[in-house]
Write a protein that holds these residues in place. Sequence first.
Motif, mmCIF file in Angstrom:
data_model
loop_
_atom_site.group_PDB
_atom_site.id
_atom_site.type_symbol
_atom_site.label_atom_id
_atom_site.label_comp_id
_atom_site.label_asym_id
_atom_site.label_seq_id
_atom_site.Cartn_x
_atom_site.Cartn_y
_atom_site.Cartn_z
ATOM 1 N N LYS A 110 39.450 47.092 57.036
ATOM 2 C CA LYS A 110 39.860 46.798 56.067
ATOM 3 C C LYS A 110 39.471 45.415 55.492
ATOM 4 C CE LYS A 110 43.180 50.396 55.311
ATOM 5 N NZ LYS A 110 44.022 50.598 55.156
ATOM 6 N N LEU A 111 40.087 44.674 56.423
ATOM 7 C CA LEU A 111 39.899 42.742 56.198
ATOM 8 C C LEU A 111 37.892 42.702 55.841
ATOM 9 C CD1 LEU A 111 41.700 41.194 59.404
ATOM 10 C CD2 LEU A 111 42.439 41.683 56.272
ATOM 11 N N MET A 112 37.658 42.927 55.706
ATOM 12 C CA MET A 112 35.966 42.877 55.547
ATOM 13 C C MET A 112 36.433 43.255 54.234
ATOM 14 S SD MET A 112 33.329 43.579 58.458
ATOM 15 C CE MET A 112 31.691 43.493 57.046
ATOM 16 N N ALA A 113 36.329 44.112 53.502
ATOM 17 C CA ALA A 113 36.126 45.181 52.725
ATOM 18 C C ALA A 113 37.144 43.692 51.002
ATOM 19 C CB ALA A 113 36.616 46.734 52.301
ATOM 20 N N PHE A 114 38.139 43.404 51.942
ATOM 21 C CA PHE A 114 39.571 42.441 51.329
ATOM 22 C C PHE A 114 38.173 40.963 51.417
ATOM 23 C CE2 PHE A 114 43.503 44.862 51.570
ATOM 24 C CZ PHE A 114 43.642 44.622 50.298
ATOM 25 N N ALA A 115 37.390 40.409 52.463
ATOM 26 C CA ALA A 115 37.169 39.189 51.894
ATOM 27 C C ALA A 115 36.178 38.852 51.123
ATOM 28 C CB ALA A 115 36.655 38.719 53.628
ATOM 29 N N LEU A 116 35.412 40.414 51.822
ATOM 30 C CA LEU A 116 33.362 40.824 51.156
ATOM 31 C C LEU A 116 33.773 40.378 49.397
ATOM 32 C CD1 LEU A 116 31.612 42.196 53.807
ATOM 33 C CD2 LEU A 116 31.687 39.519 52.397
ATOM 34 N N GLY A 117 35.393 41.105 48.580
ATOM 35 C CA GLY A 117 35.839 41.747 47.984
ATOM 36 C C GLY A 117 36.164 40.679 47.315
ATOM 37 N N ALA A 118 36.646 39.430 47.227
ATOM 38 C CA ALA A 118 37.478 38.226 47.207
ATOM 39 C C ALA A 118 36.377 37.368 46.805
ATOM 40 C CB ALA A 118 38.272 37.587 47.915
ATOM 41 N N THR A 119 35.283 36.781 47.850
ATOM 42 C CA THR A 119 34.682 35.979 48.142
ATOM 43 C C THR A 119 33.142 35.673 46.353
ATOM 44 O OG1 THR A 119 33.672 37.243 50.408
ATOM 45 C CG2 THR A 119 32.104 35.502 48.462
ATOM 46 N N TRP A 120 33.470 37.348 45.702
ATOM 47 C CA TRP A 120 33.172 37.921 44.498
ATOM 48 C C TRP A 120 33.747 36.977 43.668
ATOM 49 C CZ3 TRP A 120 28.321 37.391 45.728
ATOM 50 C CH2 TRP A 120 28.279 37.965 46.450
ATOM 51 N N ALA A 121 35.275 36.433 43.782
ATOM 52 C CA ALA A 121 35.959 36.064 42.484
ATOM 53 C C ALA A 121 36.237 34.412 42.779
ATOM 54 C CB ALA A 121 37.403 36.729 42.884
ATOM 55 N N GLY A 122 36.027 33.927 44.439
ATOM 56 C CA GLY A 122 35.721 32.986 43.930
ATOM 57 C C GLY A 122 33.984 32.386 43.983
ATOM 58 N N PHE A 123 33.489 32.785 43.906
ATOM 59 C CA PHE A 123 32.721 32.059 43.228
ATOM 60 C C PHE A 123 32.569 32.442 41.635
ATOM 61 C CE2 PHE A 123 29.316 34.441 46.626
ATOM 62 C CZ PHE A 123 29.544 32.705 47.408
ATOM 63 N N ALA A 124 33.246 33.354 41.123
ATOM 64 C CA ALA A 124 33.067 33.571 39.719
ATOM 65 C C ALA A 124 34.137 32.621 38.959
ATOM 66 C CB ALA A 124 33.666 35.349 39.443
ATOM 67 N N GLY A 125 35.421 32.217 39.963
ATOM 68 C CA GLY A 125 35.891 31.578 39.466
ATOM 69 C C GLY A 125 35.549 29.628 39.402
ATOM 70 N N VAL A 126 34.949 29.592 40.305
ATOM 71 C CA VAL A 126 34.519 28.168 40.336
ATOM 72 C C VAL A 126 33.052 28.434 39.356
ATOM 73 C CG1 VAL A 126 32.119 26.362 41.180
ATOM 74 C CG2 VAL A 126 34.080 28.230 42.936
ATOM 75 N N VAL A 127 32.767 29.133 38.788
ATOM 76 C CA VAL A 127 31.559 29.193 36.941
ATOM 77 C C VAL A 127 32.781 28.836 36.124
ATOM 78 C CG1 VAL A 127 29.780 30.625 35.759
ATOM 79 C CG2 VAL A 127 29.921 30.735 38.653
ATOM 80 N N PHE A 128 33.776 30.271 36.228
ATOM 81 C CA PHE A 128 34.208 29.497 35.082
ATOM 82 C C PHE A 128 34.893 28.181 34.762
ATOM 83 C CE2 PHE A 128 38.967 30.155 33.934
ATOM 84 C CZ PHE A 128 38.784 30.667 32.260
ATOM 85 N N ALA A 129 35.940 28.310 36.007
ATOM 86 C CA ALA A 129 35.732 26.348 36.034
ATOM 87 C C ALA A 129 34.805 25.064 35.308
ATOM 88 C CB ALA A 129 36.545 25.838 37.579
ATOM 89 N N ALA A 130 33.546 25.308 36.152
ATOM 90 C CA ALA A 130 32.672 24.657 35.386
ATOM 91 C C ALA A 130 32.751 25.399 33.142
ATOM 92 C CB ALA A 130 31.227 25.127 36.422
ATOM 93 N N LYS A 131 32.645 25.969 33.488
ATOM 94 C CA LYS A 131 32.173 26.410 32.561
ATOM 95 C C LYS A 131 32.922 25.689 31.222
ATOM 96 C CE LYS A 131 31.910 29.992 29.191
ATOM 97 N NZ LYS A 131 33.145 31.104 28.619
ATOM 98 N N THR A 132 34.257 26.572 31.466
ATOM 99 C CA THR A 132 35.617 26.006 30.361
ATOM 100 C C THR A 132 35.662 24.458 30.344
ATOM 101 O OG1 THR A 132 36.743 26.288 31.733
ATOM 102 C CG2 THR A 132 36.579 28.419 30.319
ATOM 103 N N THR A 133 35.456 23.750 31.905
ATOM 104 C CA THR A 133 35.653 22.331 32.117
ATOM 105 C C THR A 133 36.654 21.776 32.008
ATOM 106 O OG1 THR A 133 36.095 22.145 29.724
ATOM 107 C CG2 THR A 133 33.950 21.655 31.036
ATOM 108 N N PHE A 134 37.881 23.595 31.594
ATOM 109 C CA PHE A 134 38.963 22.705 32.076
ATOM 110 C C PHE A 134 40.476 24.482 32.819
ATOM 111 C CE2 PHE A 134 43.548 23.670 29.883
ATOM 112 C CZ PHE A 134 44.069 23.587 29.970
ATOM 113 N N ILE A 135 41.393 24.155 33.378
ATOM 114 C CA ILE A 135 41.872 24.957 33.985
ATOM 115 C C ILE A 135 43.077 25.325 33.943
ATOM 116 C CG2 ILE A 135 39.826 26.600 34.807
ATOM 117 C CD1 ILE A 135 40.683 25.559 37.098
ATOM 118 N N ASN A 136 44.405 26.015 33.616
ATOM 119 C CA ASN A 136 45.302 26.049 34.146
ATOM 120 C C ASN A 136 45.783 27.093 34.753
ATOM 121 O OD1 ASN A 136 45.461 27.764 31.529
ATOM 122 N ND2 ASN A 136 47.272 26.429 30.388
ATOM 123 N N PRO A 137 46.846 27.419 35.141
ATOM 124 C CA PRO A 137 47.331 28.659 35.035
ATOM 125 C C PRO A 137 47.651 30.278 34.770
ATOM 126 C CG PRO A 137 48.883 27.129 36.422
ATOM 127 C CD PRO A 137 48.225 26.178 35.522
#
Lengths: 235, 402
Positions: free
Chosen positions: B294-321
Amino acid sequence: MLSVVDIHTYYGNIQALKGVSMDVKEGEVITLIGANGAGKTTTLMSISGIVVPRTGEILFMGEVINRVTPNKIVSMGISQVPEGRRIFPYLTVLENLDMGAFLRNDNDGVKTDLNYVFSLFPILADRRNQSGGTLSGGEQQMLAISRALMARPRLLLLDEPSLGLAPLVVKQIFEIIKKINLENNTTIFLVEQNANLALKVAHRGYVMENGRITLSDTAGSLLSNEDVKRAYLGI
Amino acid sequence: MIVEEIKKSFLTSLWFMFLTFPIMVIRVNTVDNIIQWRWANLLLVGIVSFGLSALWRYMIRRKELGIVQTEVDGIARETLSQRLLNERRFTLPALVVVSIFALSFPFIFSLYQTNIMITAMIYVMLGLGLNIVVGVAGLLDLGYAAFYCVGAYSYALLNYHFGLGFWTVLGLGGGFAAMFGIILGFPVLRLRGDYLAIVTLGFGEIIRLIMENWNEFSFGPSGIANIPRPGFFGIEMNLVQVTTYIYFLMIVLTLFTIFVVNRLQNSRIGRAWIALREDEVACQAMGIDKRKTKLMAFALGATWAGFAGVVFAAKTTFINPASFTLWESINILCVVVLGGMGSIVGVVVGAFILILLPEYLRFLSEFRILAFGAVLVITMVFRPGGIVETVRRTYEYKETAH
């Protein structure tokens, strides 16, 4: 091989096992019979570590296993066929079997065992790419037994393999159980409500009532025991 | 039978005419102090609602007929999408056309269109990640945007404080998100279904609220601006070039995601996730470590959101909550459910539809979200398994010499 020493298992506040002790020797077929709610399944669950007993000790090959996680217990050589079959309906027959070999990495050995279970139950070979849920009850039971065998267990725990099956299928399955015991020297721990059948296959038997072992003897003498006859054999 | 149906549709239209009467027919003109009666509108409402209701009834009937047919002859009807996916003559040309289109897209269309496409691809990544948790392992996660948030903030903050570049943080962001996946995973190991959904929802809100209120750490609601775009060997690029660059970067990342997720789903651990979804006790009896899997499912699922978040921040150059609210999590969940749980092609299609549809429905102005909602409802009624229902590739037995 396996010795259970005075285990007490609880579900919350409800005590299911009130001091169960038993011994299983290598190569034996042991049966545990008893009425509904006597604690037979709980005994099995305690042995495979899915339910942890509050007190008492379980030893397997001289090692204490009552605080060990279920996956370690499987890797030590105990595998269970759970009550009501519990196969994975959305996985194919082959994938179900692969799940049984989850902890094994020796591909050749897995392949050998796969061919072995297919020789035991040829019908499964025919249906290998069919999803588990589409099998009949008897076939599902065969799959559940095969899945447990894929772990190459030294001790096989069987929980009511006759549940809800036609008498002919039950007979067939019990013959296979005997065969597994003879061919591989796999020790078998059989939990059954169908006491008559179980005692005919087993070498020794334990009788359970209300979370306690009330009788233990060779299968032959249990079959002729008056109390057992009255209570479980319906004679 | 037909008369019955028409009668029902007629009653529906009457009911709609009655309901909309105050807003569609009566208009009080406050300037001239008169009341206008717009009877033509009433007629319009009546005809349109009758038509829609009749169509709805017809479609439902057709669908039920299909189910009955399946029960009679026992042949499960393949959906159109499944037939198309199995047809080599269709998939190969389609793949060629899609790749040519994808490669030439930023050179044909405007910057605005390219940006939408990048967003859509970010959602493909998010959808595929969530698909592991929800679609395959069957753990309903309503706080997935939290991991997206972790990825975006790890780039923004690491860059702000330590000047780390995009590529370094891309890996780190994924790692951080995985770590948070495990942190979320531990307390919810014993939970299932509704309870799990509530806890994950709470987790998502906690992360967002921390980011919003811990000013010293995350600069609060004002967010972080001037996040650098990804560089390419230090070459100076203008806005169009850098957007094109991010576009192609996203294509590569998306393909990588699809590749890895596909491999994962068809591996032993992927099957263990499905098995765990179906029967936990049987899994334990098989020696599958429930906790680890189960932990692996959570971790491996979350990893892609992490990648996507980095790209999102780099693309919009501005982030807020505000970018990582519950709505965001629900949107990603919609991608998975609408596309088809457990199906990779489905999630990809779902992401494009869910992101592109609201964009191209802008001509409907204020009715945009209404139309979007209607599309969602209709899809779920007629295709409950998602647009592309999962056709899991199963583990094949190879007949070899033994």
